[in-house]
Design a protein around this motif. Structure first.
Motif, PDB file in Angstrom:
ATOM      1  N   ARG A  53       0.834  -1.199   0.000  1.00 26.79           N
ATOM      2  CA  ARG A  53       0.000   0.000   0.000  1.00 26.79           C
ATOM      3  C   ARG A  53       0.878   1.262   0.000  1.00 26.79           C
ATOM      4  O   ARG A  53       0.580   2.253  -0.651  1.00 26.79           O
ATOM      5  N   GLU A  56       2.076   1.783  -3.422  1.00 25.23           N
ATOM      6  CA  GLU A  56       0.959   2.260  -4.253  1.00 25.23           C
ATOM      7  C   GLU A  56       0.690   3.742  -4.034  1.00 25.23           C
ATOM      8  O   GLU A  56       0.311   4.451  -4.949  1.00 25.23           O
TER       9      GLU A  56
ATOM     10  N   SER B  47      -3.002  -5.317  -5.271  1.00 27.10           N
ATOM     11  CA  SER B  47      -1.970  -4.309  -5.115  1.00 27.10           C
ATOM     12  C   SER B  47      -0.830  -4.546  -6.112  1.00 27.10           C
ATOM     13  O   SER B  47      -0.335  -3.604  -6.741  1.00 27.10           O
ATOM     14  N   ARG B  50      -1.954  -3.494  -9.586  1.00 24.74           N
ATOM     15  CA  ARG B  50      -1.951  -2.031  -9.732  1.00 24.74           C
ATOM     16  C   ARG B  50      -0.530  -1.494  -9.864  1.00 24.74           C
ATOM     17  O   ARG B  50      -0.237  -0.670 -10.728  1.00 24.74           O
ATOM     18  N   LEU B  51       0.378  -2.011  -9.011  1.00 23.55           N
ATOM     19  CA  LEU B  51       1.762  -1.536  -9.064  1.00 23.55           C
ATOM     20  C   LEU B  51       2.402  -1.856 -10.406  1.00 23.55           C
ATOM     21  O   LEU B  51       3.094  -1.028 -10.992  1.00 23.55           O
ATOM     22  N   ASN B  54       0.980   0.384 -13.038  1.00 21.10           N
ATOM     23  CA  ASN B  54       1.410   1.779 -12.861  1.00 21.10           C
ATOM     24  C   ASN B  54       2.756   2.031 -13.533  1.00 21.10           C
ATOM     25  O   ASN B  54       3.087   3.154 -13.878  1.00 21.10           O
ATOM     26  N   LYS B  59      -2.859   2.267 -16.869  1.00 17.84           N
ATOM     27  CA  LYS B  59      -3.234   2.035 -15.477  1.00 17.84           C
ATOM     28  C   LYS B  59      -4.508   1.195 -15.411  1.00 17.84           C
ATOM     29  O   LYS B  59      -5.261   1.133 -16.379  1.00 17.84           O
TER      30      LYS B  59
END
Lengths: 66, 222
Positions: A53, A56, B47, B50-51, B54, B59
């Motif tokens: 997190r 992120e 997570s 997403r990372l 990114n 995205k």
């Protein structure tokens, strides 16, 4: 890259590292403002989700102290 | 429990590369207990997705949901209201859960994020072992509670075979010979004669010889 200042999240154990950071504050010692300290009740409470997190949310590094 | 292992992240990323909004759905039962597909793993996988995305120009929005049992319709329907705009679902339940989700939400492609591996139990912290072959005709009563279908490398019924040496199977030093275990435990319990009650060959008609299996119970039907 020369002026790159990494944002570091420091996850500190309440009983040692966080107490040390607190003491450093009392002693008027300084540390760079790009280190953000978050208190953990215990570094054993660290969870992979906290670390993910943090990345992120834009941290460049996570520092666990305990 | 049903034991599974999460697929490599690279494989999952490749499956969902064209999508901009997905949902990762976990299951709170078997695969949660083996730390592969529960709420925590949904959080970690989402997570990581997403990372990874990114780092690219494309995205992705990842919605995280975990239902109590993904193999039961009423629980899978709990995510119905959250599917607005979801282009694909990555399910990290067992194969049954993934299929039910894919069946209920037929218009949305469902991808597996987990490899369903076997039926087994926890041997020690972090170690799971296969011990049931779900053959449909249990013989554990004759074999001192040790399954020759799942735990003998050849699933034979008249072991031990010539590959058994000092209680170890020829396929690997860390694989105990199931038939040696069966013999030893039956002997300890004083009921070695049970070995002779077993047919040397197994009737596999209860296995998958008749195709996909189904149980229908009139007393449980509506």
């Amino acid at each position: 890259m020369e002026n790159f200042q990494p944002e570091i999240l420091a996850l500190c154990c309440n009983y040692c590292a966080f107490a040390a950071a607190d003491l450093a504050g009392s002693m008027r010692l300084t540390y760079p403002p790009n280190v953000k300290v978050v208190r953990l009740n215990c570094s054993g409470k660290l969870d992979i989700l906290y670390v993910l997190r943090a990345f992120e949310k834009g941290a460049d590094g996570v520092f666990v102290a305990g | 429990m049903i034991v599974g292992e999460q697929k490599p992240i690279e494989e999952i990323l490749l499956m969902i590369e064209q999508y901009k909004k997905i949902m990762v759905v976990g299951c709170g039962t078997c695969v949660a207990i083996c730390y592969a597909g529960g709420e925590k793993e949904v959080g970690v996988l989402s997570s990581m997705i997403r990372l990874a995305r990114n780092q690219t120009d494309s995205k992705i929005e990842v919605v995280e949901r975990t239902v109590l049992r993904q193999c039961e319709e009423e629980y899978v329907k709990e995510i119905e209201n959250d599917l607005d705009g979801i282009e694909a679902v990555v399910s990290i339940a067992c194969g049954a859960g993934i299929q039910l989700t894919a069946e209920i939400y037929e218009d949305i492609p469902t991808y597996p994020g987990l490899n369903t591996t076997f039926i087994g139990y926890v041997k020690e912290q972090g170690v799971w072992a296969e011990n049931c072959g779900s053959c449909g005709n249990c013989v554990l009563g004759f074999t001192a509670g040790i399954c020759p279908v799942a735990r003998c490398s050849k699933s034979i019924f008249n072991g031990p075979c010539g590959g058994s040496q000092d209680g170890v199977c020829e396929i690997g030093k860390d694989v105990p010979c199931a038939w040696q275990l069966i013999y030893d435990r039956l002997k300890k319990q004083g009921r070695l004669e049970n070995i002779e009650k077993l047919s040397p060959y197994k009737d596999w008609t209860t296995n998958r010889d008749g195709g996909p299996r189904k149980i229908e119970r009139e007393d449980m039907k509506k």
